[in-house]
Scaffold this active site. Structure first.
Site, PDB file in Angstrom:
ATOM      1  N   ASP A 348       0.835  -1.191   0.000  1.00  0.00           N
ATOM      2  CA  ASP A 348       0.000   0.000   0.000  1.00  0.00           C
ATOM      3  C   ASP A 348       0.878   1.253   0.000  1.00  0.00           C
ATOM      4  O   ASP A 348       1.872   1.327   0.741  1.00  0.00           O
ATOM      5  CB  ASP A 348      -0.887  -0.027   1.245  1.00  0.00           C
ATOM      6  CG  ASP A 348      -1.758   1.198   1.392  1.00  0.00           C
ATOM      7  OD1 ASP A 348      -2.646   1.394   0.549  1.00  0.00           O
ATOM      8  OD2 ASP A 348      -1.533   1.972   2.349  1.00  0.00           O
ATOM      9  N   GLU A 385       1.725  -0.463  -4.993  1.00  0.00           N
ATOM     10  CA  GLU A 385       0.778   0.596  -5.318  1.00  0.00           C
ATOM     11  C   GLU A 385       1.654   1.837  -5.493  1.00  0.00           C
ATOM     12  O   GLU A 385       2.134   2.397  -4.507  1.00  0.00           O
ATOM     13  CB  GLU A 385      -0.240   0.802  -4.202  1.00  0.00           C
ATOM     14  CG  GLU A 385      -1.263   1.871  -4.555  1.00  0.00           C
ATOM     15  CD  GLU A 385      -2.219   2.182  -3.408  1.00  0.00           C
ATOM     16  OE1 GLU A 385      -3.399   2.437  -3.692  1.00  0.00           O
ATOM     17  OE2 GLU A 385      -1.777   2.183  -2.249  1.00  0.00           O
TER      18      GLU A 385
END
Length: 693
Positions: A348, A385
């Site tokens: 993330d 990401e």
């Protein structure tokens, strides 16, 4: 029972609570503490039964060994040191702290002002000091025995060219599944139940990517609104599985899930959040890292260390540039691979992990170097990401090998192309061939792009064709949250409709998008539930919706669209031309074989003027890959976002005749084979694939 540390000079190299078979060794890092105390609790975690100062300090690691202390022991820490927020120090021994290396977490965090190191509401704000004991409201760590019968389980290590990812949520996928037993819904064992695994295998999935499963608490502001942290992007325990996903409270349930997925040939990828923690900004609670060593664990403002430096939008940023914090992240990753047998990670806000001591993103930074040299981690699947909210945070294409990256450019261009926006032919052509402009550098391969139509964050595929606007009112933020630019189109009605024409048009557009995904170079990722027509009612930010809004609706299991998705995945697997390891340049092979070619509907090769034609809505793509010395896999693909048209089939590589093998405009026989005359009729708003006859 009284406890004391052994007089033996016993020092294990690992941090955390390590059971040796005869006792337990505790170790925790703090560079600026003056003393660290180990607190032991009753089995239910309610009574503190012992408080012992860790006797040994070496290299800023505090440690001690207690003979006879067994797995199941409940514990936490208290850290003594300066409370000087202006200098970045926030030690407060009245606050019980979760071990950063705790392998199991007991209880639910009970929000109370005692959890804060300062007096909430005091005029001096976070400069004040709170002396209340937070232990009654805090979660605790539990000592573990890591033994487990893996029965020969081993990593699958499937090549990226054969990987099809399914992103989903442990609770979301299982809460309404009619075949999952009630007592297992929402748990790891529910995920590993036969009905779920059978669905994934039948669909053709090769890897499941789970939204965060490391321990995270519910945000206080969400609970006060009657909501909860559903997605889980507020990690506090990087080594512990989320307790609410355990049906009987045993960490081994996660291992059982992984073991069952592996037996079915499915890899397990974890979505991990090492860029920030659940402690928030300097006005957040003191739960673990802040109380152990705020100055080391977090990035603080270079101008005023009282304040956090935030590149994540959550209030804090983990200081990955500190060697011991970097070690914690690497230890955590190795733990999930070595002890829990997972196959990879999706990071993330990964740009934050690449930020150096000077804050800028550096693709040659310490974190990436550490991963690449690690004999364990360099061999697992690593997905970034590739953005965060800080300056210079958008880094699509900027990560080094062996990372793959979520490609939002793919999502946006494909959505816009099928929505009918003009000038998208060059963009969608780039996406079909692996987004070379972003990824074809530094010896990166054509599988660097993780292609997605939708993900947990944003509209589902069904909502992309059903809503012009987001509908996030249930989140309690007056519909201000979530992205407003979704490149979606409701096809004539906002939300569900009984208009059969609109429903048919939505079905065809979904088929077109799934076909595009499976016909593209790169690694396809399917959002769990998209194959079922799952809708979130237009909510494109369901992070707090642990209910029917966020859960997968299984009522579409008999829908013809599910059969189409299975067919599209099987078609991809059957054609190596769609799964190439290197970028195709357009240069003929040594024997003159054409590997890739772009064609207009009239059969002529695309030229510069055609590429720049903003009104063009139809694109032909020829692909070829040699299978061996005698055979090649060859396809001619047509992507038509315009009206009905005739397409001249190409005269290439000596192919004499073609057959139609995929047609999204003929839903009832989307994968039936038919001889093809040239020119061939291609329906408006459809994808067609041809093979040599």
């Amino acid at each position: 029972m009284s406890y004391s540390f052994s007089e033996l000079d016993f020092m294990k190299p690992e941090l955390g609570a390590a059971f040796t078979g005869e006792g337990t060794h505790f170790a925790v890092f703090s560079a600026h503490a003056e003393q660290v105390e180990l607190c032991l609790f009753s089995d239910d975690g309610k009574e503190e039964t012992a408080r012992l100062a860790l006797p040994k300090r070496e290299g800023d690691v505090w440690s001690g060994y207690i003979a006879g202390l067994r797995p199941g022991t409940v514990y936490g820490y208290r850290a003594h040191g300066p409370y000087d927020p202006k200098a970045g120090h926030r030690f407060n021994p009245n606050k019980l702290l979760l071990d950063p290396y705790a392998q199991q977490v007991m209880g639910e965090l009970q929000w109370d002002d005692a959890l804060y190191g300062y007096k909430v509401g005091d005029p001096q704000e976070d400069l004040s000091f709170d002396d209340r004991d937070s232990a009654p409201f805090m979660v605790k760590g539990v000592v573990q025995d890591l033994e487990f019968d893996w029965a020969g389980d081993s990593a699958i290590r499937r090549p990226w060219t054969e990987t099809i990812i399914y992103e989903t949520h442990v609770r979301g996928l299982t809460m309404t599944h009619p075949g999952v037993p009630d007592e297992l819904r929402g748990t790891f064992l529910g995920m590993a139940s036969d009905p779920v695994i059978e669905h994934l295998v039948d669909l053709g999935i090769s890897a499941i990517e789970l939204l965060p499963i490391q321990y995270f608490p519910d945000d206080r502001f969400l609970l006060e609104k009657g909501l909860r942290n559903y997605w889980g992007y507020q990690t506090l325990g990087f080594f512990a599985p989320q307790p609410r996903f355990l049906s009987a409270g045993a960490v081994t349930e996660f291992k059982t899930m992984v073991k069952r997925f592996h037996a079915a040939g499915i890899e397990v990828i974890m979505d991990v959040v090492y860029n920030h923690t659940a402690e928030g900004s300097e006005r957040g609670p003191t739960l673990s890292f802040r109380g152990l060593d705020n100055l080391s664990y977090y990035r603080l403002s270079p101008d005023d260390p009282r304040h956090s430096y935030d590149t994540t939008g959550t209030g804090n940023t983990v200081n990955i540039a500190h060697p011991m914090v970097l070690r914690m992240v690497l230890d955590s990753l190795r733990y999930w691979v070595g002890v829990m047998h997972v196959d990879g990670f999706r990071f993330d806000l990964a740009s934050t992990l690449g930020r150096t001591r000077h804050i800028e993103f550096d693709r040659e930074g310490t974190f990436f170097d550490a991963i690449r040299q690690d004999p364990i981690l360099s061999g697992v699947k690593l997905i970034a990401e590739p953005w965060d909210v800080g300056d210079g945070g958008y880094q699509v294409g900027g990560f080094p090998h062996p990372f793959r990256e979520w490609n939002d450019k793919y999502r946006d261009d494909v959505r816009r192309f099928w929505k009918g926006d003009g000038g998208l032919v060059p963009g969608v052509a780039a996406r079909l061939t692996g987004s070379a402009q972003q990824f074809n550098h530094s010896d990166r391969g054509a599988t660097s792009s993780v292609n997605l139509l939708s993900a947990h964050d944003g509209f589902t595929l069904m909502d992309t064709v059903s809503y012009d606007n987001k509908h996030n009112d249930a989140n309690g933020e007056e519909n201000r949250d979530g992205h407003s630019d979704n490149h979606s189109h409701n096809m004539g009605a906002e939300g569900p409709t009984d208009d059969q024409g609109i429903r048919d048009a939505r079905d065809r557009r979904r088929r077109n998008m799934i076909a595009t995904l499976m016909l593209s170079q790169g690694v396809p990722m399917l959002l769990g539930g998209d194959e079922l027509g799952n809708s979130q009612g237009g909510n494109n930010n369901a992070y707090c919706q642990d209910n029917e809004i966020g859960w997968t609706d299984w009522s579409g299991v008999d829908d013809p669209f599910l059969a189409f998705c299975k067919g599209a995945i099987a078609f991809r697997k059957a054609h190596s031309a769609l799964r190439q390891e290197r970028f195709l340049t357009g240069e003929p092979a040594e024997d003159g074989t054409v590997e890739i070619g772009w064609y207009r509907p009239d059969g002529a090769a695309m030229d510069d003027a055609t590429w720049q034609d903003g009104e063009l809505r139809t694109l032909g793509l020829f692909l070829c890959k040699s299978v061996d010395d005698e055979r090649s896999d060859q396809l001619f693909l047509v992507f038509n976002a315009g009206g009905d048209c005739e397409v001249t089939l190409p005269d290439v590589n000596g192919i004499q005749a073609w057959k139609r093998v995929l047609d999204t405009g003929a839903a009832e026989e989307g994968f039936a084979e038919h001889p093809a005359e040239s020119p061939a009729m291609v329906y408006g708003a459809s994808v067609v694939a041809f093979e040599p006859a």
